[in-house]
Design an enzyme around this catalytic site. Structure first.
Site, PDB file in Angstrom:
ATOM      1  N   HIS A   1      24.470 -82.570  58.012  1.00  0.00           N
ATOM      2  CA  HIS A   1      24.842 -82.929  58.705  1.00  0.00           C
ATOM      3  C   HIS A   1      25.004 -84.235  58.294  1.00  0.00           C
ATOM      4  CE1 HIS A   1      21.682 -80.850  61.295  1.00  0.00           C
ATOM      5  NE2 HIS A   1      21.156 -80.738  60.650  1.00  0.00           N
TER       6      HIS A   1
ATOM      7  N   GLU B   1      11.379 -82.624  55.258  1.00  0.00           N
ATOM      8  CA  GLU B   1      11.943 -81.210  56.837  1.00  0.00           C
ATOM      9  C   GLU B   1      13.291 -81.924  56.826  1.00  0.00           C
ATOM     10  OE1 GLU B   1      10.149 -81.520  60.717  1.00  0.00           O
ATOM     11  OE2 GLU B   1      10.095 -83.975  60.352  1.00  0.00           O
TER      12      GLU B   1
HETATM   13  C1  LIG Z   1      14.517 -73.438  60.380  1.00  0.00           C
HETATM   14  C2  LIG Z   1      15.344 -75.016  59.460  1.00  0.00           C
HETATM   15  C3  LIG Z   1      16.442 -75.684  59.205  1.00  0.00           C
HETATM   16  C4  LIG Z   1      17.129 -76.489  58.764  1.00  0.00           C
HETATM   17  N1  LIG Z   1      18.241 -76.690  58.848  1.00  0.00           N
HETATM   18  C5  LIG Z   1      18.694 -77.842  57.807  1.00  0.00           C
HETATM   19  C6  LIG Z   1      20.524 -78.055  57.728  1.00  0.00           C
HETATM   20  O1  LIG Z   1      20.683 -77.441  58.664  1.00  0.00           O
HETATM   21  N2  LIG Z   1      20.547 -79.001  57.175  1.00  0.00           N
HETATM   22  C7  LIG Z   1      19.527 -80.344  56.641  1.00  0.00           C
HETATM   23  O2  LIG Z   1      20.418 -81.245  55.764  1.00  0.00           O
HETATM   24  N3  LIG Z   1      18.433 -79.427  56.046  1.00  0.00           N
HETATM   25  C8  LIG Z   1      17.895 -78.794  57.369  1.00  0.00           C
HETATM   26  N4  LIG Z   1      16.678 -77.611  56.769  1.00  0.00           N
HETATM   27  C9  LIG Z   1      15.621 -78.739  55.558  1.00  0.00           C
HETATM   28  C10 LIG Z   1      15.730 -78.157  54.227  1.00  0.00           C
HETATM   29  O3  LIG Z   1      15.904 -76.854  54.075  1.00  0.00           O
HETATM   30  C11 LIG Z   1      14.814 -78.779  53.328  1.00  0.00           C
HETATM   31  O4  LIG Z   1      14.429 -80.201  53.927  1.00  0.00           O
HETATM   32  C12 LIG Z   1      14.952 -78.379  52.313  1.00  0.00           C
HETATM   33  O5  LIG Z   1      15.556 -77.076  51.979  1.00  0.00           O
HETATM   34  C13 LIG Z   1      13.163 -79.162  51.084  1.00  0.00           C
HETATM   35  O6  LIG Z   1      14.026 -78.178  50.007  1.00  0.00           O
HETATM   36  P1  LIG Z   1      12.573 -78.858  49.046  1.00  0.00           P
HETATM   37  O7  LIG Z   1      13.011 -78.155  47.677  1.00  0.00           O
HETATM   38  O8  LIG Z   1      11.815 -79.651  49.658  1.00  0.00           O
HETATM   39  O9  LIG Z   1      11.735 -77.733  49.510  1.00  0.00           O
HETATM   40  P2  LIG Z   1      11.456 -75.581  48.893  1.00  0.00           P
HETATM   41  O10 LIG Z   1      12.843 -75.631  48.918  1.00  0.00           O
HETATM   42  O11 LIG Z   1      10.946 -75.174  50.081  1.00  0.00           O
HETATM   43  O12 LIG Z   1      10.729 -76.176  47.720  1.00  0.00           O
HETATM   44  C14 LIG Z   1       9.516 -76.454  47.272  1.00  0.00           C
HETATM   45  C15 LIG Z   1       9.129 -75.295  45.966  1.00  0.00           C
HETATM   46  O13 LIG Z   1       7.846 -75.595  45.880  1.00  0.00           O
HETATM   47  C16 LIG Z   1       7.596 -74.650  44.852  1.00  0.00           C
HETATM   48  N5  LIG Z   1       5.754 -74.561  45.100  1.00  0.00           N
HETATM   49  C17 LIG Z   1       4.704 -74.796  46.298  1.00  0.00           C
HETATM   50  N6  LIG Z   1       3.777 -75.789  45.752  1.00  0.00           N
HETATM   51  C18 LIG Z   1       3.730 -75.150  44.336  1.00  0.00           C
HETATM   52  C19 LIG Z   1       2.285 -75.352  43.053  1.00  0.00           C
HETATM   53  N7  LIG Z   1       1.165 -75.288  43.960  1.00  0.00           N
HETATM   54  N8  LIG Z   1       3.125 -75.032  41.915  1.00  0.00           N
HETATM   55  C20 LIG Z   1       4.169 -74.508  41.817  1.00  0.00           C
HETATM   56  N9  LIG Z   1       5.724 -74.354  42.848  1.00  0.00           N
HETATM   57  C21 LIG Z   1       4.938 -75.410  44.103  1.00  0.00           C
HETATM   58  C22 LIG Z   1       7.533 -73.537  46.164  1.00  0.00           C
HETATM   59  O14 LIG Z   1       7.511 -71.939  45.378  1.00  0.00           O
HETATM   60  C23 LIG Z   1       8.840 -73.685  46.463  1.00  0.00           C
HETATM   61  O15 LIG Z   1      10.186 -73.409  45.826  1.00  0.00           O
HETATM   62  C24 LIG Z   1      16.091 -77.062  57.454  1.00  0.00           C
HETATM   63  C25 LIG Z   1      14.767 -76.656  57.589  1.00  0.00           C
HETATM   64  C26 LIG Z   1      14.278 -75.597  58.251  1.00  0.00           C
HETATM   65  C27 LIG Z   1      12.986 -75.155  57.849  1.00  0.00           C
END
Ligand SMILES: Cc1cc2nc3c(=O)[nH]c(=O)nc-3n(C[C@H](O)[C@H](O)[C@H](O)COP(=O)(O)OP(=O)(O)OC[C@H]3O[C@@H](n4cnc5c(N)ncnc54)[C@H](O)[C@@H]3O)c2cc1C
Length: 474
Positions: free
Chosen positions: A50, A337
């Site tokens: 974005h 998010e």
């Molecule tokens: C529909 C949708 C569309 C989106 N589109 C965009 C986009 O186009 N561009 C953009 O910039 N962003 C977008 N996003 C946002 C983006 O995908 C997320 O912000 C990002 O992927 C989050 O990454 P994360 O590492 O925080 O979470 P995650 O990828 O969910 O990773 C978290 C990890 O923590 C692990 N975990 C959880 N609890 C535990 C525990 N107790 N012990 C050990 N491990 C654990 C999980 O297994 C997981 O692997 C979108 C999101 C969605 C849902």
């Protein structure tokens, strides 16, 4: 087990923190409850980098979005993952919505987004002919781009591993107990003593945060469903097309992907179950109608799969990034998010610097910044391919016909660190099973290769986490 920093979560945010932290003289460990990195929200999103015009001015979302977007192109060269600056467009269909479009434009300008332009309907159609007939104006963001979310996450994980970070999968964090100088983290694979914790647990980041802090977080999973179309439909649009953003987010978009498919979605529905990623006929119909409101004649008959992802929506509405007020050495990356995929490199770099300062650590002398992707013969010229296959014959044995993926690529995906241990892990690294037949043809051979490489029985080969074994007996 003992470490300096324990990162909880191997999504794009956790892997980014691991990558930037691995540049410092610090012992870094990352745990994830799933069998592989990139198994949560980071595997199921719109894959858009974005530009940063719609997050509120002054928010952490806007700050990290714009910084991440500026880092992404350089990072894609350093770490060799697919990225394309295709530009995005926000459509304003009716004259009465013009003030809202101008507000989005001004918000972007104020935040420092480069390459923003307001276009008349004719100017917009001149560069994107398939737009809806009902169009009044559009906002063009030239810095908007598309990226491979698996490529980005896995490249950062591999680079972190190359610099010594340790990845422990199938390792769920169950509790965290404060110690005098650090934390005792109770996991399914035993206790881990650490000086610093990084909470990058996606939709579960509230549960992890609330284990140590009295200032409680509350994350709601907001589901978004998609339809992915075949490469035949990939050039239906060249830009990422949005409607004006609403209260539930950026709304449905239509976009090409970096691999040449066409993507439409996502919907936005709050769900109680943080594991609920099924798609539903009603939601898919809703997104079909909304996408058709933006772009004419979308070839939905070319849909090859539908999928969904869960946004980690925190009650406060902004990212929560930094050291927790009442827990020294506990760093949050919670409520990430959208635009979290875009923001992840900037969040990782920021948190790594803060943690290094907290631990008083300096950068390594011999750090590795670059990583090379798995060679892909289907992207080589015929001469290069012939030459490559002569010296690497397994790259000449095609396993996935739709995407043209060879045995050599699959074997390397499993051998890398952290490597694939499941069918989905292979798919996300080299696209075997991502094409038109959706793994109908290549599944048995990929299973055999996984079994051989991992030294396991065919009946132990899983689609993803344990319990998803594909066959019961040979
Ligand atoms: C529909 C949708 C569309 C989106 N589109 C965009 C986009 O186009 N561009 C953009 O910039 N962003 C977008 N996003 C946002 C983006 O995908 C997320 O912000 C990002 O992927 C989050 O990454 P994360 O590492 O925080 O979470 P995650 O990828 O969910 O990773 C978290 C990890 O923590 C692990 N975990 C959880 N609890 C535990 C525990 N107790 N012990 C050990 N491990 C654990 C999980 O297994 C997981 O692997 C979108 C999101 C969605 C849902």
């Amino acid at each position: 087990m003992k470490t300096d920093v324990l990162i909880i979560g191997g999504g794009v945010v956790g892997c980014s923190v691991a990558r930037f932290l691995s540049f410092y003289d610090i012992k870094v460990m990352l745990v994830d409850k799933e069998e592989d990195v990139c198994s949560g929200t980071s595997k199921a999103n719109s894959a858009i980098v974005h530009a940063g015009f719609d997050a509120s001015f002054g928010s952490l979302k806007q700050k990290f979005n714009i910084a991440g977007s500026k880092m992404m192109e350089e990072l894609s060269k350093e770490l060799d993952f697919p990225y394309k600056r295709n530009g995005s467009m926000v459509l304003c269909k009716y004259k009465e919505d013009e003030p809202q479009l101008r507000k989005v434009y001004e918000n972007g300008i104020k935040g420092g987004v480069e390459g923003l332009k307001l276009l008349t309907a004719d100017e917009a159609r001149a560069i994107e002919p398939g737009l809806t007939d009902e169009l009044y104006m559009a906002l063009l963001a030239e810095s908007g781009a598309i990226v491979c979310p698996f490529g980005l996450t896995i490249a950062m994980a591999e680079n972190a591993a190359a610099n010594g970070a340790e990845f422990i999968m199938d390792c769920k964090v169950e509790d965290i107990i404060k110690q005098e100088d650090g934390y005792l983290v109770k996991t399914g694979k035993g206790d881990i003593l650490t000086r610093v914790v990084v909470n990058a647990a996606g939709v579960y980041a509230d549960a992890i945060h609330n284990m140590v802090s009295d200032n409680k977080l509350h994350i709601t999973a907001r589901k978004g469903e998609y339809k992915l179309m075949d490469k035949e439909a990939g050039d239906h649009v060249s830009h990422t097309i949005f409607l004006l953003p609403g209260k539930m987010g950026k709304g449905v978009l239509v976009s090409p992907t970096v691999h040449g498919n066409l993507l439409a979605g996502p919907t936005a529905d709050d769900v109680d179950d943080k594991e609920e990623t099924a798609t539903h006929a009603g939601s898919l119909e809703e997104l079909t109608a909304k996408a058709s409101d933006l772009v004419k004649d979308i070839p939905f008959y070319n849909t090859i799969t539908s999928f969904s992802g869960l946004r980690a929506h925190e009650e406060g509405g902004d990212f929560v990034v930094g050291e927790c007020d009442d827990a020294a050495g506990f760093f949050d990356a919670a409520g990430i998010e959208s635009p979290g995929l875009t923001a992840a490199p900037a969040i990782g770099e920021y948190l790594a610097a803060k943690i290094a300062e907290y631990l008083g650590a300096g950068q390594k002398d011999n750090l590795i910044r670059k990583r090379r992707a798995i060679p892909s013969p289907s992207e080589m010229s015929p001469d290069e391919r012939a030459e490559y296959i002569r010296s690497n014959p397994s790259y000449g044995a095609i396993v996935c016909r739709c995407e043209g993926i060879s045995e050599g690529e699959i074997r390397e995906a499993i051998r890398r660190k952290p490597g694939a241990v499941s069918m989905d892990g292979v798919k996300r690294r080299v696209r075997a099973g991502m094409g038109r037949c959706q793994a109908g043809f290549c599944t048995p051979r990929t299973m055999e290769i996984l079994a051989e490489e991992l030294g396991i029985d065919m009946t132990s080969v899983c689609k993803n986490r344990k319990g998803s074994e594909l066959i019961k007996a040979e």
